[in-house]
Write a protein that holds these residues in place. Structure first.
Motif, mmCIF file in Angstrom:
data_model
loop_
_atom_site.group_PDB
_atom_site.id
_atom_site.type_symbol
_atom_site.label_atom_id
_atom_site.label_comp_id
_atom_site.label_asym_id
_atom_site.label_seq_id
_atom_site.Cartn_x
_atom_site.Cartn_y
_atom_site.Cartn_z
ATOM 1 N N VAL A 84 0.849 -1.187 0.000
ATOM 2 C CA VAL A 84 0.000 0.000 0.000
ATOM 3 C C VAL A 84 0.886 1.238 0.000
ATOM 4 N N SER A 85 0.323 2.348 -0.447
ATOM 5 C CA SER A 85 1.031 3.627 -0.363
ATOM 6 C C SER A 85 -0.010 4.709 -0.147
ATOM 7 N N SER A 86 0.450 5.938 0.051
ATOM 8 C CA SER A 86 -0.480 7.045 0.278
ATOM 9 C C SER A 86 -1.327 7.333 -0.956
ATOM 10 N N ALA A 87 -1.006 6.703 -2.086
ATOM 11 C CA ALA A 87 -1.808 6.871 -3.308
ATOM 12 C C ALA A 87 -2.964 5.886 -3.367
ATOM 13 N N THR A 88 -3.009 4.942 -2.425
ATOM 14 C CA THR A 88 -4.066 3.919 -2.432
ATOM 15 C C THR A 88 -4.812 3.896 -1.111
ATOM 16 N N LEU A 89 -6.077 3.514 -1.168
ATOM 17 C CA LEU A 89 -6.809 3.242 0.063
ATOM 18 C C LEU A 89 -6.240 1.990 0.725
ATOM 19 N N ILE A 90 -6.399 1.914 2.026
ATOM 20 C CA ILE A 90 -6.017 0.703 2.750
ATOM 21 C C ILE A 90 -7.131 -0.334 2.566
ATOM 22 N N PRO A 91 -6.805 -1.551 2.121
ATOM 23 C CA PRO A 91 -7.845 -2.584 1.950
ATOM 24 C C PRO A 91 -8.594 -2.838 3.258
ATOM 25 N N ARG A 92 -9.912 -2.993 3.153
ATOM 26 C CA ARG A 92 -10.750 -3.101 4.351
ATOM 27 C C ARG A 92 -11.577 -4.384 4.369
ATOM 28 N N ASN A 93 -12.053 -4.700 5.584
ATOM 29 C CA ASN A 93 -12.815 -5.936 5.795
ATOM 30 C C ASN A 93 -14.083 -5.990 4.955
ATOM 31 N N GLU A 94 -14.778 -4.842 4.818
ATOM 32 C CA GLU A 94 -16.027 -4.842 4.048
ATOM 33 C C GLU A 94 -15.767 -5.271 2.605
ATOM 34 N N THR A 95 -14.618 -4.846 2.081
ATOM 35 C CA THR A 95 -14.285 -5.193 0.702
ATOM 36 C C THR A 95 -13.957 -6.680 0.587
ATOM 37 N N GLU A 96 -13.381 -7.256 1.640
ATOM 38 C CA GLU A 96 -13.162 -8.709 1.661
ATOM 39 C C GLU A 96 -14.497 -9.441 1.529
ATOM 40 N N GLU A 97 -15.524 -8.917 2.188
ATOM 41 C CA GLU A 97 -16.842 -9.560 2.119
ATOM 42 C C GLU A 97 -17.398 -9.499 0.699
ATOM 43 N N LEU A 98 -17.176 -8.370 0.020
ATOM 44 C CA LEU A 98 -17.599 -8.236 -1.369
ATOM 45 C C LEU A 98 -16.895 -9.270 -2.248
ATOM 46 N N VAL A 99 -15.575 -9.391 -2.078
ATOM 47 C CA VAL A 99 -14.782 -10.359 -2.843
ATOM 48 C C VAL A 99 -15.266 -11.779 -2.562
ATOM 49 N N HIS A 100 -15.518 -12.076 -1.294
ATOM 50 C CA HIS A 100 -15.955 -13.426 -0.919
ATOM 51 C C HIS A 100 -17.287 -13.763 -1.584
ATOM 52 N N MET A 101 -18.185 -12.777 -1.634
ATOM 53 C CA MET A 101 -19.488 -13.009 -2.266
ATOM 54 C C MET A 101 -19.330 -13.312 -3.759
ATOM 55 N N ILE A 102 -18.484 -12.553 -4.430
ATOM 56 C CA ILE A 102 -18.283 -12.766 -5.870
ATOM 57 C C ILE A 102 -17.714 -14.166 -6.124
ATOM 58 N N ILE A 103 -16.732 -14.565 -5.324
ATOM 59 C CA ILE A 103 -16.125 -15.896 -5.480
ATOM 60 C C ILE A 103 -17.175 -16.988 -5.257
ATOM 61 N N LYS A 104 -17.967 -16.809 -4.209
ATOM 62 C CA LYS A 104 -18.960 -17.816 -3.821
ATOM 63 C C LYS A 104 -20.067 -17.960 -4.870
ATOM 64 N N GLU A 105 -20.460 -16.842 -5.479
ATOM 65 C CA GLU A 105 -21.604 -16.862 -6.400
ATOM 66 C C GLU A 105 -21.238 -17.189 -7.845
ATOM 67 N N ASN A 106 -19.953 -17.177 -8.166
ATOM 68 C CA ASN A 106 -19.551 -17.321 -9.570
ATOM 69 C C ASN A 106 -18.497 -18.415 -9.726
#
Length: 277
Positions: A84-106
């Motif tokens: 990560v750097s100051s040019a990027t957001l810090i990855p967050r738990n909510e986004t992990e949930e989004l990723v998990h849903m996409i993996i699970k459904e597809n």
């Protein structure tokens, strides 16, 4: 000489902007990063005189509220570490949930996926590594963020095609997508006063904030362009501001998406919107 627990408590007390438990976790993380010490280890004594100068420099940064992920230059996401750097957001738990849903459904092999506003690349890289041989693309307006995303792709050996795109004025050069995903800027400028200083002072405003006049501009634009980019039956996934769930759902329905759902995260907040083209 101090015991490890005494050191942990002492240093944590110098971080009054955090709750005690969080402060101790941050200090523990910093000590592990510099010294290899884990909180689960029982150390009888800790000699501060032997600590490297960089540890004290980094602790000073922690004291003024700089997020520890920026201090260490990395953050965890979906079981991996991302640069990560100051040019990027810090990855967050909510986004992990989004990723998990996409993996699970597809589950189907060879799906074509695009992530808009990729930042560190944590979403497309995780999907590329976890799904069944997908073809993954990602865009961002920030060249600095794209550099970080490409580094993460190289380090983690993920096959993702990254490119530059201002989604408000340009359309990504991909088509026949099965999945379009985005965690766009969604915090109205007026909410700045309610935010923690360590987000406001250090994370990139470009990736966080939208005009008070049109807080849904990215959702509307992406939903409209998604009609061109997605194949019939393809799915659109958004991470959303919990305050705008109904508005995002209405916007997606008005854009012609079906099976629109607004879903809660593990904290009970409406954080994910999904619909089918």
């Amino acid at each position: 000489m101090s015991t490890f627990q005494e050191l942990l408590s002492s240093w944590a007390s110098k971080l009054p902007i955090y709750e005690k438990q969080e402060a101790e976790s941050l200090v523990s993380w910093l000590l592990e990063h510099h010294l290899g010490w884990r909180r689960t280890q029982i150390l009888d004594q800790a000699d501060e005189a032997s600590f490297p100068p960089k540890l004290f420099e980094d602790f000073e940064r922690l004291k003024i509220g700089e997020p520890i992920q920026y201090i260490m230059g990395k953050g965890p996401f979906y079981g991996r570490e991302f640069i990560v750097s100051s040019a990027t957001l810090i990855p967050r738990n909510e986004t992990e949930e989004l990723v998990h849903m996409i993996i699970k459904e597809n589950k189907k092999a060879g799906l074509r996926i695009l992530d808009i506003g990729t930042g560190t690349g944590c979403i497309p890289i995780s999907l590329a590594l976890e799904m069944n041989n997908p073809e993954v693309f990602a865009v961002d307006i920030s060249e600095e963020a794209l550099e970080i995303a490409k580094k993460n792709g190289d380090v983690l050996k993920a096959n993702v095609t990254f490119s530059s795109c201002d989604i408000l004025t340009q359309t990504p050069d991909v088509s026949e997508l099965d999945i379009l995903v985005s965690n766009p800027p969604y915090i109205p400028e007026q909410e700045k006063t309610q935010m923690h200083r360590n987000v406001l002072d250090f994370e990139p405003g470009l990736a966080l904030f939208v005009s008070n006049d049109d807080p849904l501009i990215f959702y509307r634009t992406i939903a409209e362009k998604g009609k061109q980019l997605l194949k019939s039956g393809g799915k659109l996934y958004f991470e959303i501001n919990e305050k705008y769930g109904e508005e995002v759902a209405e916007l997606m329905q008005n854009s012609g998406y079906s099976e629109v759902q607004i879903l809660k995260d593990l904290n009970g907040k409406y954080r994910i919107a999904v619909g089918r083209r």
